[in-house]
Design an enzyme around this catalytic site. Structure first.
Site, PDB file in Angstrom:
ATOM      1  CD  GLN A 197      -3.240  -4.540   6.567  1.00 52.44           C
ATOM      2  OE1 GLN A 197      -3.118  -3.523   5.882  1.00 52.44           O
ATOM      3  NE2 GLN A 197      -3.898  -5.603   6.143  1.00 52.44           N
ATOM      4  CE  LYS A 235      -3.696  -2.568   2.211  1.00 49.03           C
ATOM      5  NZ  LYS A 235      -4.370  -2.958   3.466  1.00 49.03           N
ATOM      6  CG  ASP A 237      -9.447  -0.533   5.098  1.00 50.83           C
ATOM      7  OD1 ASP A 237      -9.130  -0.777   3.923  1.00 50.83           O
ATOM      8  OD2 ASP A 237      -8.707  -0.757   6.074  1.00 50.83           O
TER       9      ASP A 237
END
Ligand code: NDP
Length: 248
Positions: free
Chosen positions: A61, A17, A84
Site C-alpha cells: 500500500q 481490500k 497493482d
C-alpha cells in the site's frame, strides 16, 4: 498486502481490500509493518513473497514512509504477482496494449464506461491529472479505445477551456471539488476519481457534484463510483495472477 506505518486512510483501504478478498474467497494475508521498517527489510519480505508459491498477488500500500523509495519497492515485486500493475514491465505492457494487469483505478473507470454502454471511439477525452497510478494509465486506456485524449496537469493553461470540450472528463487531481459545473460540457460523461476527506466523516470527490450533475449526461458519485470499482479490479487482477502463476 503490506502496509508500512499508521496512515489512517491506508488502513481503511487495506481493510476494504481484505473484506473484498473474504467476500470472493481469496485468502489474504496482511503484513502490518512499523513505520521505521527499513527499505532492505521491506524488500526482503517482498522477495520472500515473490518466491512463495501460495502467493499469487502482492500489494504494497502506497504511500510508504519517506525514508523508503517507493519505486524500489514497486520494482522488487515480481511482475507476474504485481496486481497493482505498477511495475515498469507492466507499465510498458500497458503502453503497447498487450497487458495482463491494468492499474486498478483506470481499469475500474473503463469498466464503468463499458457497463454504461458508452462508446469511447472518436470522443474527446480529457484526463485531469498525470500521476503514474491514475492519470497516465487512464489516458493510455482511453487511447487504446480510440478516444482523442488530452492530459492536463498543474501547468496546463486555460484548463476550463479544455475540460469544456470533453465528451468524457476524468478528474484525478486530489483537490476537493476542483472541477466546477461551468468547466463541464453539457451532456458529458464525468468520472470523478478523487477521494478527499474534508471532515472526519465527509468524503468528496474532485468534482463539484451538485453543480456537475445538472450539466453532465452521466456522472460518478463520491463516495461510491470509482472507489469500489478499484477494489473490484484488484480482485480481478488477483484472480488473473493466480491463473498466470498456475500455468508456470
Ligand atoms: P497525485 O497527487 O499523484 O496527482 C495529482 C495530479 O493532479 C497531478 O498530475 C497534478 O499535476 C494534477 N494537478 C494538481 N493541481 C492541479 C491543478 N490546479 N490543475 C490541474 N491539474 C492539477 O494524485 P493521484 O493521481 O494519486 O490521485 C488523484 C486523486 O484520486 C486523489 O484524490 C486520490 O485520493 C484519488 N484516488 C482515488 C482512487 C480510487 O480508488 N478512487 C485511487 C487512487 C487515487 P502535476 O503533475 O503537474 O503536479
Amino acid at each position: 498486502m503490506i502496509l508500512v506505518g499508521e496512515d489512517p486512510a491506508s488502513k481503511v483501504y487495506v481493510n476494504n481490500k481484505k473484506k473484498a478478498c473474504e467476500y470472493i474467497g481469496i485468502n489474504s494475508y496482511e503484513y502490518l509493518l512499523p513505520a521505521e521498517t527499513s527499505q532492505e527489510e521491506l524488500i526482503s519480505l517482498i522477495e520472500k513473497l515473490n518466491n512463495d508459491e501460495r502467493v499469487s498477488g502482492i500489494l504494497c500500500q502506497l504511500p510508504v514512509p519517506d525514508h523508503i523509495d517507493d519505486q524500489a519497492i514497486i520494482n522488487a515485486i515480481a511482475p507476474e504477482k504485481d496486481v497493482d500493475a505498477f511495475h515498469p514491465v507492466n507499465v510498458g505492457k500497458i503502453m503497447t496494449g498487450n497487458f495482463d494487469f491494468v492499474p486498478c483505478t483506470p481499469a475500474g473507470v473503463m469498466e464503468l464506461i463499458n457497463e454504461s454502454g458508452i462508446d469511447v471511439c472518436g470522443k474527446d477525452c480529457v484526463v485531469v491529472g498525470r500521476s503514474n497510478i491514475v492519470g497516465k494509465p487512464m489516458a493510455m486506456l482511453l487511447l487504446h479505445r480510440s478516444g482523442t485524449v488530452t492530459i492536463c496537469h498543474s501547468k496546463t493553461r486555460e484548463l476550463a477551456e479544455i475540460t469544456r470540450k470533453a465528451d468524457i472528463l476524468v478528474a484525478a487531481v486530489g483537490i476537493p471539488e476542483f472541477i466546477k459545473g461551468d468547466m463541464i460540457k453539457p451532456g458529458a460523461v464525468v468520472i470523478d476519481v478523487g477521494i478527499n476527506r474534508i471532515a472526519p466523516k465527509k468524503l468528496v470527490g474532485d468534482v463539484e457534484f451538485e453543480a456537475a450533475e445538472k450539466i453532465a449526461g452521466a456522472i460518478t458519485p463520491v463516495p461510491g463510483g470509482v472507489g469500489p470499482m478499484t477494489i473490484a479490479m484488484l480482485m480481478k487482477n488477483t484472480v488473473k495472477a493466480a491463473q498466470i502463476n498456475a500455468q508456470k
